[in-house]
Motif scaffolding. Structure first.
Motif, short mmCIF file in Angstrom:
data_model
loop_
_atom_site.label_atom_id
_atom_site.label_comp_id
_atom_site.label_asym_id
_atom_site.label_seq_id
_atom_site.Cartn_x
_atom_site.Cartn_y
_atom_site.Cartn_z
N PHE A 1 62.31 43.89 36.38
CA PHE A 1 62.92 42.75 37.05
C PHE A 1 62.96 41.51 36.18
O PHE A 1 63.83 40.66 36.30
N LYS A 2 62.00 41.35 35.30
CA LYS A 2 61.95 40.22 34.37
C LYS A 2 62.06 38.88 35.10
O LYS A 2 62.87 38.02 34.76
N MET A 3 61.25 38.72 36.13
CA MET A 3 61.21 37.46 36.87
C MET A 3 59.75 36.99 36.92
O MET A 3 58.83 37.78 36.71
N PRO A 4 59.53 35.70 37.18
CA PRO A 4 58.16 35.21 37.29
C PRO A 4 57.36 36.02 38.31
O PRO A 4 57.85 36.30 39.41
N PHE A 5 56.14 36.38 37.96
CA PHE A 5 55.34 37.28 38.78
C PHE A 5 53.87 36.92 38.65
O PHE A 5 53.39 36.61 37.57
N VAL A 6 53.16 36.94 39.79
CA VAL A 6 51.71 36.76 39.80
C VAL A 6 51.10 37.86 40.67
O VAL A 6 51.62 38.17 41.75
N TYR A 7 50.03 38.45 40.18
CA TYR A 7 49.35 39.54 40.88
C TYR A 7 47.97 39.07 41.32
O TYR A 7 47.17 38.63 40.48
N LEU A 8 47.69 39.13 42.63
CA LEU A 8 46.40 38.71 43.16
C LEU A 8 45.66 39.91 43.73
O LEU A 8 46.21 40.67 44.53
N ASN A 9 44.41 40.07 43.32
CA ASN A 9 43.63 41.24 43.72
C ASN A 9 42.15 40.85 43.79
O ASN A 9 41.60 40.35 42.81
N ARG A 10 41.50 41.09 44.91
CA ARG A 10 40.07 40.77 45.09
C ARG A 10 39.16 41.85 44.54
O ARG A 10 37.95 41.62 44.40
N TYR A 11 39.71 43.02 44.24
CA TYR A 11 38.85 44.18 44.01
C TYR A 11 38.91 44.76 42.60
O TYR A 11 37.94 45.35 42.14
N PHE A 12 40.03 44.62 41.92
CA PHE A 12 40.17 45.21 40.59
C PHE A 12 40.69 44.19 39.59
O PHE A 12 41.49 43.32 39.94
N SER A 13 40.25 44.31 38.36
CA SER A 13 40.75 43.42 37.30
C SER A 13 41.98 44.05 36.66
O SER A 13 42.07 45.28 36.53
N ASN A 14 42.94 43.22 36.28
CA ASN A 14 44.16 43.70 35.62
C ASN A 14 44.63 42.62 34.66
O ASN A 14 44.96 41.51 35.09
N GLU A 15 44.64 42.93 33.39
CA GLU A 15 44.99 41.94 32.38
C GLU A 15 46.46 42.01 31.97
O GLU A 15 46.89 41.27 31.09
N ASP A 16 47.23 42.87 32.63
CA ASP A 16 48.64 43.04 32.25
C ASP A 16 49.55 41.98 32.85
O ASP A 16 50.65 41.75 32.36
N PHE A 17 49.10 41.33 33.95
CA PHE A 17 49.95 40.37 34.64
C PHE A 17 49.20 39.08 34.92
O PHE A 17 47.97 39.08 35.04
N PRO A 18 49.92 37.97 35.06
CA PRO A 18 49.28 36.70 35.40
C PRO A 18 48.55 36.81 36.74
O PRO A 18 49.03 37.48 37.66
#
Length: 334
Positions: free
Chosen positions: A138-155
């Motif tokens: 999609f190449k659009m601004p994106f933020v990923y919020l997660n309380r349980y797992f770490s993910n360094e691929d997305f803001p």
């Protein structure tokens, strides 16, 4: 009769294109003319055609928010922060609930793309490869919020989990507790539980004679906390404080202690992590680490809007401050 852009132009004594520039903020217009046009718009109650506006500006002023379940109180707080800050910048929110269905996440991603959403915030327990690829396509601004797992691929926006559990463990130590049980809900490699556990271990290791007392619940719900508390109480480890990695587990622990006539905090101190709404309602009120859910949502959408406007954005992982909420479930050992 509905007012039109022609009516605004005629009353303001300007061209239709000038009115369009004022509405869409697309090209410079003198302050005097802008003020006149806005006064006329307000006077006759003109409402721009949003579809036409989108076609002209190539902007929808929509941001998609995909959540697992709005019934979760922490998600409701996140969404409130997202929505209120969005309104400040004239962005509307398209809210989609998946109830944990990964296929629904992909479907909503595609729908939001067709609706010309300018950015997406995903609040989810985990990412799979298909969703990962969809976001990148999609190449659009994106933020990923997660309380349980770490993910360094997305803001993302979060707190320092290691420092949080380190500070809470030290707080319990400062109250005189030498035997502190720590309850985790996962041993998965990418789980934030492992980062939280490191904070507990660090605090324990810095105090001579203290030993780690780690317990693993089957999940992170109230029932799981209730069940693990049975093991802790029957361990004969002389434990005087129980620190859980989630408030839900702590509330289960409090329930078990109540049912077995173990007084909190006189005989056992209990601490949690999250500061969900129930934490301040349950009695005794829970001492816990406050995750600033509203602020996390607010900062997440602000980052999206900055990126949309081509402004400088913060680094991909934004760390917000946390607080230790000191309430009645923890006490000093006398």
């Amino acid at each position: 009769m509905t007012a039109t852009i022609k009516d605004v132009a005629k009353m303001a004594g300007v061209s239709i294109s000038t009115v369009s520039r004022v509405i869409n903020n697309s090209k410079p217009v003198s302050p005097e003319i802008r003020q006149k046009v806005l006064e006329v718009i307000n006077e006759i109650g003109y409402k721009p055609n949003e579809v036409a506006r989108t076609l002209v500006t190539k902007k929808s002023f929509l941001i998609g928010v995909i959540v697992t379940d709005l019934g979760d109180t922490y998600i409701a707080q996140l969404v409130r922060g997202i929505e209120e800050v969005g309104k400040m910048y004239d962005y509307d929110i398209l809210l989609c609930s998946t109830y944990g269905d990964k296929a629904a996440e992909i479907k909503y991603m595609q729908i939001l793309s067709r609706k010309q959403a300018e950015g997406i915030i995903l609040i989810s327990d985990s990412l799979n490869k298909e969703i990962d690829n969809q976001i990148k396509d999609f190449k659009m601004p994106f933020v990923y919020l997660n309380r349980y797992f770490s993910n360094e691929d997305f803001p993302t926006v979060t707190i320092d989990s290691l420092e949080a559990t380190y500070e809470m463990t030290n707080y319990l130590i400062s109250l005189g507790h030498e035997n502190i049980a720590y309850v985790s809900s996962s041993e998965e490699e990418n789980s934030l539980e492992m980062i939280k556990l490191e904070g507990y271990k660090k605090a324990i290791s810095e105090n001579e004679g203290y030993e780690e007392k780690i317990y693993y619940a089957k999940g992170r719900n109230i029932d799981d906390g209730y069940e693990i508390c049975k093991d802790i109480i029957s361990s004969n480890d002389e434990i005087t404080a129980i620190f859980c990695s989630h408030d839900e587990l702590s509330i289960g622990v409090l329930s078990y202690l109540h049912d077995n006539n173990i007084k909190v905090p006189d005989q056992m101190s209990v601490a949690g992590y999250g500061d969900i709404k129930t934490a301040s309602i349950f009695r005794p009120r829970l001492t816990t680490i406050k995750e600033p859910f509203y602020d996390i949502g607010a900062v997440a959408i602000r980052r999206i809007i900055k990126e949309i406007k081509k402004e400088k954005v913060d680094k991909d992982t934004i760390i917000l401050p946390f607080q230790i909420q000191k309430r009645e479930s923890c006490a000093k050992i006398l």
